[in-house]
Design an enzyme around this catalytic site. Structure first.
Site, mmCIF file in Angstrom:
data_model
loop_
_atom_site.group_PDB
_atom_site.id
_atom_site.type_symbol
_atom_site.label_atom_id
_atom_site.label_comp_id
_atom_site.label_asym_id
_atom_site.label_seq_id
_atom_site.Cartn_x
_atom_site.Cartn_y
_atom_site.Cartn_z
ATOM 1 N N HIS A 126 6.891 0.398 1.500
ATOM 2 C CA HIS A 126 5.968 -0.226 2.450
ATOM 3 C C HIS A 126 6.404 -1.634 2.836
ATOM 4 O O HIS A 126 6.928 -2.399 2.031
ATOM 5 C CB HIS A 126 4.530 -0.197 1.933
ATOM 6 N N GLU A 179 -0.096 -0.084 3.195
ATOM 7 C CA GLU A 179 -0.146 0.369 1.801
ATOM 8 C C GLU A 179 -1.077 -0.479 0.960
ATOM 9 O O GLU A 179 -1.798 0.038 0.093
ATOM 10 C CB GLU A 179 1.265 0.360 1.202
ATOM 11 N N GLU A 180 -1.069 -1.784 1.180
ATOM 12 C CA GLU A 180 -1.846 -2.684 0.321
ATOM 13 C C GLU A 180 -3.352 -2.491 0.454
ATOM 14 O O GLU A 180 -4.116 -3.004 -0.363
ATOM 15 C CB GLU A 180 -1.477 -4.141 0.608
ATOM 16 N N ASP A 184 8.294 1.908 -4.931
ATOM 17 C CA ASP A 184 7.408 0.760 -5.002
ATOM 18 C C ASP A 184 7.640 0.080 -6.342
ATOM 19 O O ASP A 184 8.383 0.598 -7.191
ATOM 20 C CB ASP A 184 5.948 1.218 -4.863
#
Length: 344
Positions: free
Chosen positions: A69, A220-221, A240
Site C-alpha cells: 500500500h 489500507e490504513e 506489509d
C-alpha cells in the site's frame, strides 16, 4: 539473487519522502509511474486510484497479485483556532503521544504548501504546570504554522481551509550498519521491494511463473485498500510490515510470513507455499501471528473476492511511530517476493 541494494534504499527514501497520507495520491502517483517507466513497465489505475503494474507470466492461465500500500498515516485540517493554529483529525491510526514536535507540511486544495510543526496546547514546562502530564490527542495537539499568523483570518488568507491534508516529515535515516529509521516504513519499504523485484526481473529478462499484478493501494490504513480486486486475480499476497512483539519469532533481520492477523487466518496452502518459497530462496524468515493488525489481503477476503490470501513483510519495530527496520530484513523480503513470483 543479487538484489541491487543501492537502488532499493534510494527508491525507499524517495517513496518515503513523497507525502501520501490516506487518500492523498497526487504527489506519489507520478513517482510510481516514473519508476515503472524506467524499468519498461506501464501503470494503470482503477476508479479508486489503486495503481497496477501487470507483468505477463510464462503461464497466462492464472493471475496473482503482490500488493504494497502507498498510503501512510496523516491528518486533515478540521478547524482553525483563534490564535492561528490548526486543529486536526487523524487519517489512519495516529498515536498522538509520539507526534509532538514533528515537522509537517500542509497541502491545500488550491495547490499551495506550508510548513509547520505539531505542538501541544500546553507546549512548555516553563509556561504551563501540566505541560508534561496533559494528554496528547486531537483536541490538544495542533499545527503551529511557520508563518507570522496570529488569527484565524490570517490563516484563511493563506488559502488554508478545512479538509486540507497535513503530512508528517518522515526523517529518513540509514545507519552505517544497515538500520532504517523513519516514519512510513509502513508501507513504503514494501513498495520499494516491489520495484527492486521488478528491476531484477527486467535486468535478468525473467518472466514470472504466472501473470503477476503489482498493486499499490491508497486506503489500507483505514481498512479499505484491498476490498476491490480485479476479477482475474486468484491469489492476493499483501507485502506489509511485520509486527515485532512479545510473541514474535521474527526480527528486523528476517522476513516474516503472517499466518493469522487480528481477524482471520490466511490461506493455509498459500501460506505453506510462501514458507517453501522462503526456504528455496535461502532467506532468513519466520512465521508469526499479528495482533491488532490487518492488511489488504484480509480486506480482499472481507470484500467477497474469490481468491486465496496471504501476507509477509520485513520486521519493523515501533509500528505507526518512528519505525525501525534493517536492510537485511528488507532484502529478505525482496528475495521471498521473487521466489514466490518466479516459481509459484
Amino acid at each position: 539473487m543479487n538484489i541491487d541494494l543501492s537502488y532499493l534504499v534510494n527508491t525507499m527514501r524517495h517513496l518515503i519522502e513523497t507525502p501520501s497520507p490516506v487518500g492523498y495520491y497526487d504527489a506519489i502517483k507520478p513517482v510510481i509511474e516514473s519508476y515503472a517507466a524506467e524499468l519498461g513497465y506501464t501503470v494503470t489505475y482503477d476508479n479508486r486510484d489503486t495503481a497496477y503494474i501487470t507483468v505477463e507470466g510464462e503461464d497466462t492461465s492464472k493471475t496473482v497479485c503482490i500488493s504494497a500500500h502507498a498510503d501512510t498515516l496523516g491528518f486533515m485540517v478540521r478547524g482553525i483556532n483563534s490564535d492561528g493554529t490548526l486543529r486536526l483529525r487523524a487519517v489512519g491510526g495516529i498515536n498522538f503521544a509520539n507526534v509532538e514536535g514533528e515537522n509537517v507540511t500542509v497541502h491545500t486544495r488550491g495547490g499551495k504548501t506550508y510548513t509547520g510543526m505539531l505542538v501541544c496546547a500546553h507546549h512548555s514546562a516553563h509556561a504551563f504546570d501540566d505541560a508534561k502530564t496533559m494528554e496528547r490527542n486531537e483536541n490538544t495537539v495542533f499545527v503551529l504554522l511557520d508563518q507570522p499568523v496570529k488569527t484565524a483570518e490570517a490563516v484563511r488568507a493563506l488559502g488554508i481551509r478545512n479538509g486540507d491534508y497535513v503530512a508528517i516529515v518522515p526523517r529518513f535515516t540509514v545507519t552505517d550498519n544497515g538500520y532504517i529509521k523513519c516514519r512510513f516504513i509502513d508501507d513504503k519499504a514494501a513498495m520499494a521491494c516491489s520495484f527492486a523485484a521488478l528491476k531484477y526481473m527486467a535486468e535478468n529478462r525473467l518472466k514470472p511463473k504466472y501473470n503477476t499484478v503489482f498493486a499499490f493501494s491508497f486506503y489500507e490504513e483505514i481498512g479499505l485498500g484491498g476490498i476491490y480486486v480485479p476479477a482475474e486475480i486468484s491469489e492476493y499476497v499483501a507485502v506489509d510490515i511485520a509486527i515485532l512483539g512479545p510473541d514474535s519469532d521474527g526480527s528486523e533481520q528476517t522476513v516474516t510470513i503472517c499466518a493469522k492477523d487480528a481477524s482471520m487466518p490466511y490461506d493455509y496452502a498459500l501460506t505453506n507455499r510462501l514458507i517453501a518459497a522462503a526456504e528455496r530462496a535461502g532467506c532468513g524468515y519466520a512465521v508469526d501471528l499479528f495482533y491488532r493488525y490487518g492488511s489488504d489481503a484480509s480486506q480482499a477476503i472481507k470484500g467477497g473476492n474469490n481468491l486465496r490470501a496471504a501476507a509477509f513483510g520485513m520486521g519493523v519495530y515501533s509500528s505507526h511511530g518512528v519505525e525501525r527496520a534493517h536492510m537485511e530484513g528488507i532484502e529478505n523480503t525482496v528475495k521471498l517476493m521473487l521466489s514466490y513470483v518466479l516459481e509459484g
